[in-house]
Design a protein around this motif. Structure first.
Motif, short mmCIF file in Angstrom:
data_model
loop_
_atom_site.label_atom_id
_atom_site.label_comp_id
_atom_site.label_asym_id
_atom_site.label_seq_id
_atom_site.Cartn_x
_atom_site.Cartn_y
_atom_site.Cartn_z
N ASN A 187 39.76 35.94 40.67
CA ASN A 187 38.36 36.06 41.08
C ASN A 187 38.07 35.23 42.33
O ASN A 187 37.41 35.70 43.26
CB ASN A 187 37.46 35.63 39.93
N ALA A 188 38.56 34.01 42.37
CA ALA A 188 38.32 33.14 43.53
C ALA A 188 38.95 33.72 44.79
O ALA A 188 38.31 33.75 45.85
CB ALA A 188 38.89 31.74 43.26
N LEU A 189 40.17 34.20 44.69
CA LEU A 189 40.85 34.75 45.86
C LEU A 189 40.16 36.01 46.36
O LEU A 189 39.94 36.17 47.57
CB LEU A 189 42.32 35.03 45.53
N VAL A 190 39.78 36.89 45.45
CA VAL A 190 39.11 38.13 45.84
C VAL A 190 37.74 37.83 46.44
O VAL A 190 37.35 38.41 47.46
CB VAL A 190 39.00 39.11 44.65
N PRO A 213 35.53 29.05 46.32
CA PRO A 213 36.84 29.62 46.00
C PRO A 213 38.01 28.86 46.61
O PRO A 213 39.08 28.78 46.02
CB PRO A 213 36.76 31.03 46.55
N ALA A 214 37.81 28.29 47.80
CA ALA A 214 38.91 27.58 48.48
C ALA A 214 39.39 26.37 47.68
O ALA A 214 40.53 25.94 47.85
CB ALA A 214 38.49 27.16 49.88
N VAL A 232 40.70 42.24 41.55
CA VAL A 232 40.97 41.24 40.52
C VAL A 232 41.99 41.79 39.53
O VAL A 232 42.97 41.11 39.18
CB VAL A 232 39.67 40.80 39.80
N GLU A 233 41.80 43.02 39.09
CA GLU A 233 42.73 43.62 38.14
C GLU A 233 44.12 43.78 38.73
O GLU A 233 45.13 43.61 38.03
CB GLU A 233 42.20 44.96 37.64
N LEU A 234 44.21 44.10 40.02
CA LEU A 234 45.51 44.20 40.69
C LEU A 234 46.25 42.87 40.62
O LEU A 234 47.44 42.83 40.26
CB LEU A 234 45.31 44.62 42.15
N HIS A 293 50.57 40.82 39.44
CA HIS A 293 51.08 39.55 39.96
C HIS A 293 50.90 38.39 39.00
O HIS A 293 51.21 37.24 39.35
CB HIS A 293 50.42 39.24 41.31
N GLY A 294 50.38 38.65 37.80
CA GLY A 294 50.30 37.63 36.77
C GLY A 294 49.24 36.56 36.97
O GLY A 294 49.30 35.49 36.37
N PHE A 295 48.23 36.84 37.80
CA PHE A 295 47.16 35.88 38.03
C PHE A 295 46.30 35.73 36.78
O PHE A 295 46.09 36.70 36.04
CB PHE A 295 46.24 36.37 39.16
#
Length: 72
Positions: free
Chosen positions: A57-60, A8-9, A42-44, A49-51
């Protein structure tokens, strides 16, 4: 020599550039959400925030499982 980020990084530079906040700021958003459910977080990120799905997914994933992605 710098090590190329894995998992993810590897998305972090483009996440910071595209969404205008540091990874630590985005992780604070996730912490403040009060949920530990992957899908909800992920949905948030996507809805509020328009991701895109891949970046969210990677950040979560990195947020929920930091031990899996810790530098060796």
């Amino acid at each position: 020599m710098a090590t190329t980020p894995k998992g993810p990084a590897s998305y972090f530079p483009s996440i910071e550039a595209k969404y205008g906040r540091s990874i630590e700021e985005w992780k604070a958003v996730l912490r403040d959400a009060g949920s530990s459910a992957h899908k909800e977080l992920v949905e948030l990120l996507k809805s509020e925030h328009g991701f895109g799905h891949g970046h969210a997914n990677a950040l979560v994933q990195h947020h929920l499982h930091p031990e899996k992605w810790a530098a060796a």
